[in-house]
Design an enzyme around this catalytic site. Structure first.
Site, short mmCIF file in Angstrom:
data_model
loop_
_atom_site.label_atom_id
_atom_site.label_comp_id
_atom_site.label_asym_id
_atom_site.label_seq_id
_atom_site.Cartn_x
_atom_site.Cartn_y
_atom_site.Cartn_z
N TYR A 54 0.86 -1.19 0.00
CA TYR A 54 0.00 0.00 0.00
C TYR A 54 0.89 1.24 0.00
O TYR A 54 1.91 1.28 0.69
CB TYR A 54 -0.90 0.02 1.24
CG TYR A 54 -2.30 -0.46 0.93
CD1 TYR A 54 -3.05 0.16 -0.05
CD2 TYR A 54 -2.85 -1.53 1.62
CE1 TYR A 54 -4.34 -0.28 -0.35
CE2 TYR A 54 -4.14 -1.97 1.34
CZ TYR A 54 -4.88 -1.34 0.34
OH TYR A 54 -6.14 -1.77 0.05
N GLU A 56 -0.54 4.88 -0.28
CA GLU A 56 -1.33 6.10 -0.45
C GLU A 56 -0.46 7.34 -0.32
O GLU A 56 0.39 7.43 0.57
CB GLU A 56 -2.44 6.18 0.60
CG GLU A 56 -3.67 5.39 0.23
CD GLU A 56 -3.66 4.00 0.83
OE1 GLU A 56 -2.54 3.47 1.06
OE2 GLU A 56 -4.75 3.45 1.05
N ASP A 202 -6.75 13.15 -25.31
CA ASP A 202 -6.73 11.75 -24.86
C ASP A 202 -5.95 10.98 -25.92
O ASP A 202 -6.48 10.65 -26.97
CB ASP A 202 -8.16 11.25 -24.72
CG ASP A 202 -8.21 9.78 -24.30
OD1 ASP A 202 -7.17 9.11 -24.36
OD2 ASP A 202 -9.30 9.32 -23.92
N THR A 229 -3.95 5.77 -21.67
CA THR A 229 -3.70 4.48 -21.06
C THR A 229 -2.24 4.16 -21.33
O THR A 229 -1.59 4.82 -22.14
CB THR A 229 -4.58 3.36 -21.69
OG1 THR A 229 -4.46 3.44 -23.11
CG2 THR A 229 -6.03 3.52 -21.29
N LYS A 232 -1.60 0.37 -24.67
CA LYS A 232 -1.92 0.19 -26.10
C LYS A 232 -0.61 0.28 -26.90
O LYS A 232 0.26 -0.53 -26.70
CB LYS A 232 -2.97 1.23 -26.52
CG LYS A 232 -4.31 1.05 -25.75
CD LYS A 232 -5.37 1.97 -26.29
CE LYS A 232 -6.72 1.71 -25.64
NZ LYS A 232 -6.93 2.43 -24.37
N ARG A 238 -1.50 -2.63 -18.13
CA ARG A 238 -2.79 -1.94 -18.13
C ARG A 238 -2.73 -0.84 -17.09
O ARG A 238 -2.31 -1.06 -15.96
CB ARG A 238 -3.92 -2.90 -17.77
CG ARG A 238 -4.04 -4.09 -18.67
CD ARG A 238 -5.41 -4.72 -18.57
NE ARG A 238 -6.33 -4.00 -19.40
CZ ARG A 238 -6.45 -4.20 -20.72
NH1 ARG A 238 -5.70 -5.08 -21.34
NH2 ARG A 238 -7.31 -3.50 -21.43
N1 DSN Z 1 -11.28 -0.37 -24.98
C1 DSN Z 1 -10.42 0.61 -25.60
C2 DSN Z 1 -10.37 0.45 -27.07
O1 DSN Z 1 -10.49 -0.66 -27.54
O2 DSN Z 1 -10.20 1.44 -27.78
C3 DSN Z 1 -10.74 1.98 -25.23
O3 DSN Z 1 -11.17 2.06 -23.93
#
Ligand code: DSN
Length: 422
Positions: A54, A56, A202, A229, A232, A238
């Site tokens: 943890y 925080e 984004d 994120t 990707k 993740r």
């Molecule tokens: N699930 C993601 C995508 O496939 O673009 C976006 O959140």
């Protein structure tokens, strides 16, 4: 110690599912535009003892003891992210994923009922950009911009300016999850300046392409806030991340992430982010990013040559959107299902102003990041496009589908998945 052998004996059911998923990933061709394969080092740290801790608070200012190593990995993640995205003077790596990252920005900077101007979902925007089904849409007023020309992907910047003047948004949000072209950040910035709005991007889908110096960095155009994120094209674990140019935004966002919206940060994921960002800083990551785009362009060319209709007419990034109803007389859902039968995974997707519903839309979305990680180059991606078109054409012919499935599997098996023993 052989942890795998122990795992097999203590939980046969989950162990068997894990083996099944490893086999699926090895034999299958992953074309989901938002997926990727992390490196063995990222996998290792994700399954490490950092998950026990943890933490925080933030480095140097925590609410629990024992933080000498968590502080190191979180600081490394932050400093590496700043190097990857110059202009990001303040970085929060604690956000659990992309939707919570966007939610944290809205919650930190908006009052209830304030307006955000974002991209329409069917033109490429994301659910977390204020789709009516989301909680955020009940708290804030989301208004939309669209493409002017679906065949080229050009955004309607005149309408964007007009809407901005009429609705006075507090945030103008660029970014998407289904848009294959590059945005003109200078136009977004000029419009935002004209109406006194904060600029937010984004970049979840294209973070790796920006880090790999193949696409523009929104901070170079004066953007205030960038969310993403990390799993990707950036090829990390993740997770989410929020990058800010200005301290006033960063301070409010840090407070909103913790204690506003989250408790303990996931330190194993943050350690994974640090490792992945270290990988993305290496010169070979730029080659990877370049290949992702070259491969997507080659694949798009193969579809176009064979008469397919691609939304925006092609791609500048890692993804393609195909109008499958017009191209092949099959809905997105039918194409997804038949391709699953031949070990090719992608997702059905709405196309711009789609007359069909979301569970059976008129198109598919696909991308090249994952298979480029495995080593596919332009020739392989052209072959994949041919496999796809053959499979859809023969969707009622089980013998032909079995033949294609065998060929797909054989091709995949030549390109190992990182972190899975051959
Ligand atoms: N699930 C993601 C995508 O496939 O673009 C976006 O959140």
């Amino acid at each position: 110690m052989n942890f795998r052998a122990i795992f097999e004996t203590v939980d046969k059911e989950v162990y068997t599912a894990l083996l099944g998923e490893e086999k699926r990933q090895t034999e299958g061709m992953e074309l989901i535009a938002s997926e990727n394969y992390v490196s063995p080092s990222v996998l290792e740290v994700l399954g490490s003892v950092f998950t026990n801790k943890y933490a925080e608070g933030y480095p140097g200012k925590r609410y629990y003891g024992g933080q000498e190593f968590t502080d190191i990995v979180e600081t490394l993640a932050i400093e590496r992210a700043k190097k990857l995205f110059p202009g990001a003077n303040f970085v929060n790596v604690q956000s659990h994923s992309g939707c919570p990252a966007n939610e944290a920005v809205y919650s930190a900077l908006l009052n209830l009922g304030d307006t955000v101007l974002g991209m329409d979902l069917s033109h490429g925007g994301h659910l977390s950009h204020g789709h009516p089904v989301t909680k955020m849409a009940k708290l804030y007023n989301f208004v939309r911009y669209k493409m002017k020309n679906i065949e080229t992907g050009e955004i309607d910047y005149d309408a964007l300016l007009q809407t901005a003047k009429e609705t006075k948004p507090k945030i103008i949000l660029a970014g998407f999850s289904a848009y294959p072209r590059e945005l003109d950040y200078s136009k977004f910035k000029a419009i935002a300046d004209e109406v006194g709005a904060i600029t937010m991007m984004d970049m979840a889908h294209i973070a790796g392409l920006i880090a790999g110096k193949q696409l523009n960095n929104p901070f170079d155009f004066g953007f205030d806030i960038v969310t993403t994120t990390t799993h990707k094209t950036l090829r990390g674990p993740r997770g989410g991340m929020i990058l800010c140019a200005k301290e006033e935004h960063a301070k409010a966002i840090d407070k909103m992430i913790f204690p506003g919206l989250q408790g303990g940060p996931h330190m194993h994921a943050i350690a994974g982010k640090a490792v992945a960002f270290g990988e993305a800083l290496k010169p070979e990551f730029q080659v990877y990013a370049k290949n992702i785009i070259a491969n997507a362009k080659a694949m798009a060319d193969e579809f176009l040559k064979n008469g397919a209709r691609l939304i925006t007419g092609g791609t500048d990034n890692h993804m393609m959107l195909i109008d499958t109803v017009t191209s092949w007389g099959a809905t997105g859902s039918e194409v997804e299902t038949v391709l699953d039968k031949v070990h090719i995974t992608l997702n059905k997707n709405a196309i711009a102003d789609d007359p069909r519903g979301p569970m059976d839309p008129s198109g598919i979305r696909l991308g090249t990041p994952a298979m480029t990680t495995r080593g596919f180059m332009e020739a392989e991606f052209r072959t994949v496009a041919q496999f796809m078109m053959e499979a859809v054409k023969n969707r009622e012919n089980d013998a032909k589908l079995a033949e294609i499935a065998k060929a797909v599997k054989e091709l995949n098996m030549r390109f190992p998945v990182p972190g899975i023993e051959g």
